[in-house]
Design a protein around this motif. Structure first.
Motif, mmCIF file in Angstrom:
data_model
loop_
_atom_site.group_PDB
_atom_site.id
_atom_site.type_symbol
_atom_site.label_atom_id
_atom_site.label_comp_id
_atom_site.label_asym_id
_atom_site.label_seq_id
_atom_site.Cartn_x
_atom_site.Cartn_y
_atom_site.Cartn_z
ATOM 1 N N LEU A 1 0.829 -1.203 0.000
ATOM 2 C CA LEU A 1 0.000 0.000 0.000
ATOM 3 C C LEU A 1 0.867 1.256 0.000
ATOM 4 O O LEU A 1 0.588 2.219 -0.725
ATOM 5 C CB LEU A 1 -0.920 -0.006 1.224
ATOM 6 C CG LEU A 1 -1.896 1.172 1.340
ATOM 7 C CD1 LEU A 1 -2.846 1.192 0.150
ATOM 8 C CD2 LEU A 1 -2.669 1.093 2.655
ATOM 9 N N GLY A 2 1.923 1.231 0.799
ATOM 10 C CA GLY A 2 2.826 2.380 0.847
ATOM 11 C C GLY A 2 3.500 2.628 -0.496
ATOM 12 O O GLY A 2 3.611 3.774 -0.949
ATOM 13 N N LEU A 3 3.943 1.542 -1.133
ATOM 14 C CA LEU A 3 4.567 1.676 -2.451
ATOM 15 C C LEU A 3 3.572 2.220 -3.474
ATOM 16 O O LEU A 3 3.922 3.052 -4.317
ATOM 17 C CB LEU A 3 5.104 0.319 -2.918
ATOM 18 C CG LEU A 3 6.390 -0.180 -2.256
ATOM 19 C CD1 LEU A 3 6.684 -1.614 -2.676
ATOM 20 C CD2 LEU A 3 7.567 0.726 -2.618
ATOM 21 N N LEU A 4 2.325 1.748 -3.399
ATOM 22 C CA LEU A 4 1.318 2.185 -4.362
ATOM 23 C C LEU A 4 0.972 3.659 -4.167
ATOM 24 O O LEU A 4 0.835 4.408 -5.144
ATOM 25 C CB LEU A 4 0.059 1.325 -4.227
ATOM 26 C CG LEU A 4 -0.977 1.472 -5.351
ATOM 27 C CD1 LEU A 4 -0.375 1.068 -6.693
ATOM 28 C CD2 LEU A 4 -2.210 0.618 -5.051
ATOM 29 N N VAL A 5 0.846 4.078 -2.917
ATOM 30 C CA VAL A 5 0.564 5.490 -2.638
ATOM 31 C C VAL A 5 1.713 6.361 -3.136
ATOM 32 O O VAL A 5 1.505 7.400 -3.784
ATOM 33 C CB VAL A 5 0.326 5.710 -1.128
ATOM 34 C CG1 VAL A 5 0.295 7.202 -0.804
ATOM 35 C CG2 VAL A 5 -0.974 5.047 -0.694
ATOM 36 N N ALA A 6 2.942 5.933 -2.847
ATOM 37 C CA ALA A 6 4.109 6.693 -3.301
ATOM 38 C C ALA A 6 4.169 6.740 -4.827
ATOM 39 O O ALA A 6 4.538 7.763 -5.418
ATOM 40 C CB ALA A 6 5.382 6.066 -2.740
ATOM 41 N N PHE A 7 3.790 5.629 -5.468
ATOM 42 C CA PHE A 7 3.764 5.567 -6.933
ATOM 43 C C PHE A 7 2.848 6.650 -7.497
ATOM 44 O O PHE A 7 3.212 7.371 -8.435
ATOM 45 C CB PHE A 7 3.292 4.178 -7.376
ATOM 46 C CG PHE A 7 3.131 4.025 -8.863
ATOM 47 C CD1 PHE A 7 4.180 3.591 -9.648
ATOM 48 C CD2 PHE A 7 1.913 4.314 -9.477
ATOM 49 C CE1 PHE A 7 4.032 3.447 -11.027
ATOM 50 C CE2 PHE A 7 1.758 4.181 -10.851
ATOM 51 C CZ PHE A 7 2.821 3.740 -11.622
ATOM 52 N N PHE A 8 1.657 6.778 -6.915
ATOM 53 C CA PHE A 8 0.695 7.757 -7.435
ATOM 54 C C PHE A 8 1.083 9.188 -7.062
ATOM 55 O O PHE A 8 0.747 10.127 -7.793
ATOM 56 C CB PHE A 8 -0.716 7.426 -6.953
ATOM 57 C CG PHE A 8 -1.357 6.312 -7.732
ATOM 58 C CD1 PHE A 8 -1.764 6.515 -9.044
ATOM 59 C CD2 PHE A 8 -1.523 5.053 -7.172
ATOM 60 C CE1 PHE A 8 -2.343 5.492 -9.782
ATOM 61 C CE2 PHE A 8 -2.100 4.023 -7.902
ATOM 62 C CZ PHE A 8 -2.509 4.240 -9.212
ATOM 63 N N ILE A 9 1.799 9.364 -5.966
ATOM 64 C CA ILE A 9 2.311 10.701 -5.635
ATOM 65 C C ILE A 9 3.321 11.141 -6.695
ATOM 66 O O ILE A 9 3.280 12.273 -7.194
ATOM 67 C CB ILE A 9 2.954 10.712 -4.233
ATOM 68 C CG1 ILE A 9 1.877 10.572 -3.153
ATOM 69 C CG2 ILE A 9 3.751 12.004 -4.015
ATOM 70 C CD1 ILE A 9 2.433 10.418 -1.750
ATOM 71 N N VAL A 10 4.221 10.229 -7.053
ATOM 72 C CA VAL A 10 5.204 10.530 -8.101
ATOM 73 C C VAL A 10 4.497 10.780 -9.431
ATOM 74 O O VAL A 10 4.853 11.696 -10.182
ATOM 75 C CB VAL A 10 6.226 9.383 -8.234
ATOM 76 C CG1 VAL A 10 7.138 9.602 -9.440
ATOM 77 C CG2 VAL A 10 7.058 9.269 -6.961
#
Length: 228
Positions: free
Chosen positions: A12-21
């Motif tokens: 979930l953290g990786l996915l959230v960071a992905f969409f922030i980028v």
């Protein structure tokens, strides 16, 4: 139900960071451009230098100097027919207009030479010389050359003049289309931007894997076993 909380929240953290980028990539943070537009323009400037075929095409049309042709061209509109007739008469050919149709007679080599001259100016971002030459916008001039070349190719093929049709098609693809597509783009040597190019390629790989692993960890956190 979450079976493995650590894996789930890692994903979930990786996915959230992905969409922030991803969000940041669409923001105009690089000289007023977003990341995608900047990279698109960069690769266009780099590729332009390797797409300059016009000098080679000038040599290839030489055997067709003095090759007299008579063609019936069907244009899309009367306006296009009139504008295209001007291109051909500027090439030393005669062009009789009958509605949307043109009856063209002239030296194929001279017609192609004029087409290449206009394409060369366009490729080198000197479109104002083309518009001054014909009295209408340079991009429309190149589009009319494109349309004329298509019709010339069709008619030459119909007359079984296959070599002539082939050279017209080459001029269309390697000169007219390239000049139109690269107009207003300033060429850039890849050596001057090698760091940015390498970064973009590495980033593309990492960013793709980033998304993949975020999904993988999410599903494994839910208890689904995925091979990797």
């Amino acid at each position: 139900m979450i079976a493995h909380k650590s894996l789930f929240f890692k994903g979930l953290g990786l996915l959230v960071a992905f969409f922030i980028v991803l969000f940041l990539m669409f923001m105009p943070l690089i000289n007023g451009h977003n990341f995608l537009n900047y990279m698109d323009n960069l690769y266009n400037t780099i590729s332009k230098g390797s797409a300059y075929y016009i000098p080679k095409m000038k040599a290839e049309i030489a055997p067709y100097q003095g090759k007299f042709i008579t063609l019936d061209l069907a244009m899309a509109t009367e306006r296009e027919a009139k504008e295209t007739a001007l291109l051909l008469t500027k090439s030393g050919a005669s062009a009789q207009i009958d509605g949307v149709k043109l009856k063209v007679s002239g030296d194929l080599g001279a017609i192609l030479a004029n087409c290449l001259e206009d394409s060369d100016l366009m490729f080198n971002n000197q479109g104002e010389q083309i518009s001054a030459k014909y009295g209408y916008p340079e991009k429309q001039v190149l589009y009319n050359w494109y349309r004329a070349d298509i019709q010339m190719n069709k008619e030459l093929t119909h007359q079984k003049l296959f070599n002539e049709a082939k050279i017209v098609a080459s001029v269309q693809a390697k000169a007219v289309e390239c000049a139109f597509n690269y107009y207003k783009i300033v060429p850039e040597s890849i050596g001057n931007k090698i760091g940015v190019v390498i970064f973009s390629l590495v980033f593309y790989v990492i960013y793709t894997l980033w998304f993949g692993f975020s999904i993988l960890f999410l599903f494994e956190g839910w208890g689904m076993q995925l091979g990797h």
